[in-house]
Write an enzyme that holds these catalytic residues in place. Structure first.
Site, PDB file in Angstrom:
ATOM      1  N   ARG A 301       0.827  -1.214   0.000  1.00 17.55           N
ATOM      2  CA  ARG A 301       0.000   0.000   0.000  1.00 17.55           C
ATOM      3  C   ARG A 301       0.856   1.256   0.000  1.00 17.55           C
ATOM      4  O   ARG A 301       0.527   2.240  -0.668  1.00 17.55           O
ATOM      5  CB  ARG A 301      -0.935  -0.026   1.215  1.00 17.55           C
ATOM      6  CG  ARG A 301      -2.034  -1.049   1.045  1.00 17.55           C
ATOM      7  CD  ARG A 301      -2.910  -1.180   2.269  1.00 17.55           C
ATOM      8  NE  ARG A 301      -4.048  -2.046   1.945  1.00 17.55           N
ATOM      9  CZ  ARG A 301      -4.991  -2.391   2.809  1.00 17.55           C
ATOM     10  NH1 ARG A 301      -4.949  -1.960   4.067  1.00 17.55           N
ATOM     11  NH2 ARG A 301      -5.995  -3.161   2.425  1.00 17.55           N
ATOM     12  N   TYR A 441      -6.916  -0.075  -6.400  1.00 17.05           N
ATOM     13  CA  TYR A 441      -6.224  -1.355  -6.138  1.00 17.05           C
ATOM     14  C   TYR A 441      -5.375  -1.313  -4.869  1.00 17.05           C
ATOM     15  O   TYR A 441      -5.090  -0.258  -4.350  1.00 17.05           O
ATOM     16  CB  TYR A 441      -5.487  -1.886  -7.365  1.00 17.05           C
ATOM     17  CG  TYR A 441      -4.312  -1.159  -7.975  1.00 17.05           C
ATOM     18  CD1 TYR A 441      -3.595  -0.183  -7.321  1.00 17.05           C
ATOM     19  CD2 TYR A 441      -3.893  -1.512  -9.263  1.00 17.05           C
ATOM     20  CE1 TYR A 441      -2.494   0.419  -7.919  1.00 17.05           C
ATOM     21  CE2 TYR A 441      -2.815  -0.918  -9.868  1.00 17.05           C
ATOM     22  CZ  TYR A 441      -2.114   0.051  -9.184  1.00 17.05           C
ATOM     23  OH  TYR A 441      -1.037   0.635  -9.784  1.00 17.05           O
ATOM     24  N   GLU A 442      -5.032  -2.483  -4.362  1.00 15.65           N
ATOM     25  CA  GLU A 442      -4.408  -2.617  -3.026  1.00 15.65           C
ATOM     26  C   GLU A 442      -5.279  -1.999  -1.931  1.00 15.65           C
ATOM     27  O   GLU A 442      -4.759  -1.479  -0.949  1.00 15.65           O
ATOM     28  CB  GLU A 442      -3.009  -1.995  -2.993  1.00 15.65           C
ATOM     29  CG  GLU A 442      -1.971  -2.759  -3.785  1.00 15.65           C
ATOM     30  CD  GLU A 442      -1.677  -4.137  -3.228  1.00 15.65           C
ATOM     31  OE1 GLU A 442      -1.890  -4.345  -2.024  1.00 15.65           O
ATOM     32  OE2 GLU A 442      -1.276  -5.003  -4.018  1.00 15.65           O
ATOM     33  N   GLY A 443      -6.593  -2.079  -2.102  1.00 16.78           N
ATOM     34  CA  GLY A 443      -7.504  -1.546  -1.083  1.00 16.78           C
ATOM     35  C   GLY A 443      -7.974  -0.148  -1.440  1.00 16.78           C
ATOM     36  O   GLY A 443      -7.178   0.778  -1.528  1.00 16.78           O
ATOM     37  N   GLN A 448      -8.752   1.924   3.127  1.00 14.68           N
ATOM     38  CA  GLN A 448      -7.667   2.632   3.833  1.00 14.68           C
ATOM     39  C   GLN A 448      -8.220   3.426   5.012  1.00 14.68           C
ATOM     40  O   GLN A 448      -7.630   3.465   6.088  1.00 14.68           O
ATOM     41  CB  GLN A 448      -6.938   3.595   2.884  1.00 14.68           C
ATOM     42  CG  GLN A 448      -6.411   2.988   1.604  1.00 14.68           C
ATOM     43  CD  GLN A 448      -5.528   1.786   1.839  1.00 14.68           C
ATOM     44  OE1 GLN A 448      -4.704   1.775   2.760  1.00 14.68           O
ATOM     45  NE2 GLN A 448      -5.705   0.748   1.035  1.00 14.68           N
TER      46      GLN A 448
END
Lengths: 611, 611
Positions: A301, A441-443, A448
């Protein structure tokens, strides 16, 4: 074309992120200032010359899927070979595994610049970093020995396989099956989607890290395990073994990052050379997969957050170049003929917004990277703990705020170009399309924000957040002192920064107060403000770092001996910092106001048709 | 798929824009409420069935240029034939010219819905409207007789030719030449770019309105004349005459609105059937071209502002549908299993932001359209003047704010979809690409802001702006009264709206005060806040209209007889209004703060490298 912004990078490293302190930490003895400078320069040369030209090529000629194979965009495979040969993949990894063992702070620079040069290309090494980190942290000695050296050298690449059609942000719904075999391996079957570089022709082997469920696993997130599934099983003497039963069924047609192949992967289709079911090796223990994934998640992240800074930087450079070149319209104060549009006040507002968000994001991300180095290497345990907490609190801010900022910056980049920016040939539109994946992407940003609010902020009872507020108080005093010493215009600018930083700090405190009061009685009203709180925090921390930059600029400008930085740079930096204070920091108040209305909104929403 | 939001449209028309008053104006005798309702329903049916399906088709199969001809996307020509046959082009044009003479307020609905259905398609009739308006306003009787009936019927289409490579926002640099001929016509030569529907196969003739310079014209904007240049010269008895010397050299590859051909037009290439140089007919007098263009500019800019509302509406509908359908994650307050993502607080925040900006923009645009009808038809001259001033002040706000909002809304639309939104197949990405042109064409947001600040606001010494503030005071009182009458949650919501509307009004006053104080001494410091002031004004006027909507909702909800609107609709509208108050109105304070820092920023900028 892209140029690594080395002066701003050096200034941010040294004046804001404390590079000297990081280099003095135990374990970084070989990372001298001279070495770091050499790495910065060599890195700039490499990404500018070898990587930047790939950016348009990949956008215009995306990878092509045929019969399960993916041919990457023109130039990608050759550039990847150069990347591996140059040792760039190993920059931050341990010397004992073939890496160079440099601080994360230095690796962060390289991650930013290569992503500025070409986001689509850089996703591949970014994911490989994640796999290396996961295996070094929780992999068995055997797994590490087999995979890590080949990944660090760039001989093989890595992927992360989380998403399935029904399991996106909600990993509890992962359904991929992993059946244990008598030899200790597992056989995996199922489908994964959105797998970045899940198939390509740039390296001889691809190492998939895969979330899957064993037959007797509990439901939900506590029944997910993590597996290594290589495209080719490792053979004897470093040779590749049989082709494993994992296949690329298609690649996606996306809004942007066209150069990056996004694969649908089928496991266990029965076509492998090692029998039916993809052979997988358990990482760590069964049912702890999500926990392991979270270990590497912070790093991934953080890296994606830096991609936000990277795309913003590139869009900003392009907009500045166009605005200085394009002659259009008279000056608002009067001019004999038309002037460069960079002279028009609103174009300046757009350019400075772009620069402020980019440089603010850079400062936050380098500060986070330095905290991570300190957390890993400082001799004092308490200091390590505090910095780990700071790093972990900042990661969702870097990811959420810097990527949302990238979308705003890329959009302004088009606007600076006017109609020309809407034509694909110009290139400004590509940044706008590319940037849009970053808050997803990646959360997603909401993920977050939940992490920041639900985990990072509360974990230590708010102690880390309180320490940041204390540090910001120190900066307020420094702004006062600097304003007292400064000349006319700079003094005004420093005072404006001081006022608006203090107001934004108060806005955060009020938001925190509302959330603390409300969390027990109306958790939905609190989470209605989760993303606003993340954005508020990003605005504030970025503003704090820009304020520190302004203080340093004042000190250097007043230095009779000439200072350590070019005066033109210092004037620009001061301008950007003051602009951040004037235009970006006031957003904190608007976010805070929205957060504090959470209860009223929630009450109305209950009677509406939304859910 | 798109559904015209008829209930919100009716509510906005009747409760906010004063449809009944407009219909009672002299000259609209035939436009009865029943007729208007019939038009709304028939229009909804038509655009949903005939136009909406074109949206993806045009995006995926853009027009194709070959040897100067442009084949439009599949289905476009047939749909255009239906559009013309249905009499839709004539909706707002005079009955005496073959139109239906309906109020602009009703035409505004049709313009919004067709643009929601397919932005790329609707650009063609939008530009034809502009040409009709220009010819009716300043064209000679001969020009009107030749062109207007064919344009109103949809037999021919129109274009506006302003931009040249060196003359974008800066029309002073227009270089296209027009040489007078002995027969009273002109011969035009030069190049125009970015000509929307400059060439296509949907109609038998294309009527270009072209800015050009006669040989002895003064330099700058006072030497530009306006010409009609048809693709085919008009022949005898309604037949087409010789092919004129205007040619499509290419069409652009754009970020979005792929279905709309954007042409490079070459005039005077010497290939026409009527000799060398494109035959053009002067509109009005020489050297007054820009003045004429500005007459129709307000209408075109208003229509483009509505395109912002239109794209926002379509993106919002798609996001709501997806969010209600997609099951992912547990409820934050706890739930036995995963829930629809529309249940998650941050998804609700995104959906409500989308709805609030869309409905706020709709209210502003309908209010402006009603002002235009009143300005044209009210028996009292003073009332006409006041409403003309109101309309003209609102046009740059509608254009600037609603189009910037569309970009924000379309971006949120992708975010609601998560990774799926980034895949082109989903359709969310198209709105994001399409929307991005809206703050650029027909005058960038900065151009709108300069118009608002430099012309519309100051022209009457701020009287119109002051009247709006007075009207907003009335709304504050109405909010107080409604809050007093309302039940618990609604009362809280109304009071929040009251507080935040009052705060935003004050923010605008402070910004105006700064600008008035500073205009004489530092004009650059004022224009550094031009776009922020436009955005502040949009946020405020939208919030005012949403506040009026909330007051109407309270009244209707309290109506023991059941009220005129479905109760579910009223709860939704109240929620959206309160959300607007909580999340959108506070932005006014942030913009105001930035505006007031204009002087400090300008002082710093002077020492920087920007220009």
């Amino acid at each position: 074309m892209y140029q690594a912004p080395l002066t701003d990078i050096r200034f941010t490293l040294k004046e804001l992120a404390g590079l000297d302190d990081v280099l003095a930490l135990p374990g970084y003895d070989e990372a001298t200032p001279d070495l770091v400078e050499a790495v910065l320069q060599e890195n700039a040369r490499f990404v500018e010359q070898a990587i930047a030209p790939l950016n348009r090529a990949g956008d215009r000629q995306p990878p092509v899927w045929r019969d399960g194979a993916v041919a990457t965009s023109p130039g990608y495979a050759a550039a990847y070979a150069d990347y591996a040969a140059g040792g760039w993949q190993g920059l931050q990894h341990p010397v004992s595994w073939g890496g160079q063992g440099l601080p994360k702070l230095v690796a962060a620079v390289a991650n930013e610049t290569i992503n500025s040069a070409c986001l689509s290309f850089s996703l591949c090494p970014l994911l490989t970093d994640g796999v290396i980190e996961a295996l070094l942290t929780v992999g068995s000695e055997s797994l590490r020995n087999t995979y890590v050296p080949n990944l660090v050298s760039g001989k093989w690449t890595g992927t992360m396989n989380l998403t399935e059609p029904q399991a996106g942000s909600d990993l509890a719904q992962v359904a991929m099956r992993a059946v244990p075999q008598q030899d200790g391996t597992y056989r995996l079957s199922g489908q994964k989607i959105f797998i970045t570089y899940g198939e390509h022709d740039m390296a001889e082997n691809i190492v998939h890290l895969v979330l899957a469920r064993t037959p007797d696993a509990p439901a939900g997130v506590k029944g997910i395990s993590l597996f290594v599934v290589p495209k080719f099983l490792p053979g004897d003497g470093g040779r590749l073994g049989p082709r494993n039963d994992v296949w690329c069924a298609s690649i996606e047609h996306k809004l942007g990052i066209h150069g990056s192949p996004t694969a649908v992967l089928l496991y266990g289709a029965g076509k492998g050379e090692a029998g039916e079911g993809a052979v997988g090796y358990l990482v760590g223990e069964e049912n702890r997969g999500l926990e392991y994934m979270f270990i590497m998640m912070n790093a991934a992240r953080f890296a994606v957050g830096q991609q936000g800074v990277a795309v913003a930087e590139r869009a900003t450079q392009q907009a500045f170049a166009y605005a200085r070149d394009r002659i259009q319209g008279r000056a608002v104060e009067g001019s004999p003929g038309p002037v460069a549009i960079a002279h028009h006040p609103d174009v300046q507002r757009m350019l400075l917004t772009m620069r402020a968000l980019t440089e603010g994001g850079r400062a936050i991300s380098y500060m986070a990277a330095a905290a991570r180095d300190t957390a890993a290497h400082h001799p004092d345990a308490g200091t390590r703990d505090r910095h780990r907490a700071l790093y972990e609190l900042l990661v969702p801010v870097v990811k959420g705020f810097c990527t949302e900022s990238a979308v705003e910056v890329a959009s302004l980049g088009i606007q600076v170009h006017g109609g020309t920016g809407y034509i694909e040939e110009t290139g400004a539109a590509q940044h706008y399309r590319d940037a849009r994946i970053l808050p997803i992407y990646e959360g997603t940003t909401a993920i977050q924000a939940n992490d920041l609010l639900g985990r990072k902020l509360l974990r230590d009872g708010g102690a880390t957040a309180a320490r940041i507020q204390q540090d910001m108080q120190v900066t307020l005093a420094a702004l006062d002192a600097a304003a007292g010493r400064a000349q006319g215009d700079d003094a005004q600018g420093l005072l404006l920064l001081r006022t608006n930083l203090a107001t934004a700090m108060q806005a955060q405190q009020q938001a925190l107060g509302f959330m603390a009061r409300t969390a027990m009685t109306d958790v939905r009203a609190v989470f209605a403000g989760s993303v606003p709180f993340l954005m508020l925090t990003g605005v504030l921390v970025g503003g704090w770092q820009m304020a520190r930059a302004a203080v340093a600029c004042q000190r250097e400008l007043a230095d009779a001996a000439g200072g350590r930085w070019p005066r033109e740079f210092l004037h620009n930096k001061m301008t950007t910092a003051v602009f951040y204070g004037a235009h970006i920091l006031p957003r904190a108040g608007a976010w805070s106001s929205a957060i504090q209305a959470g209860g009223v909104i929630e009450a109305c929403v209950r009677r509406s048709d939304i859910a």
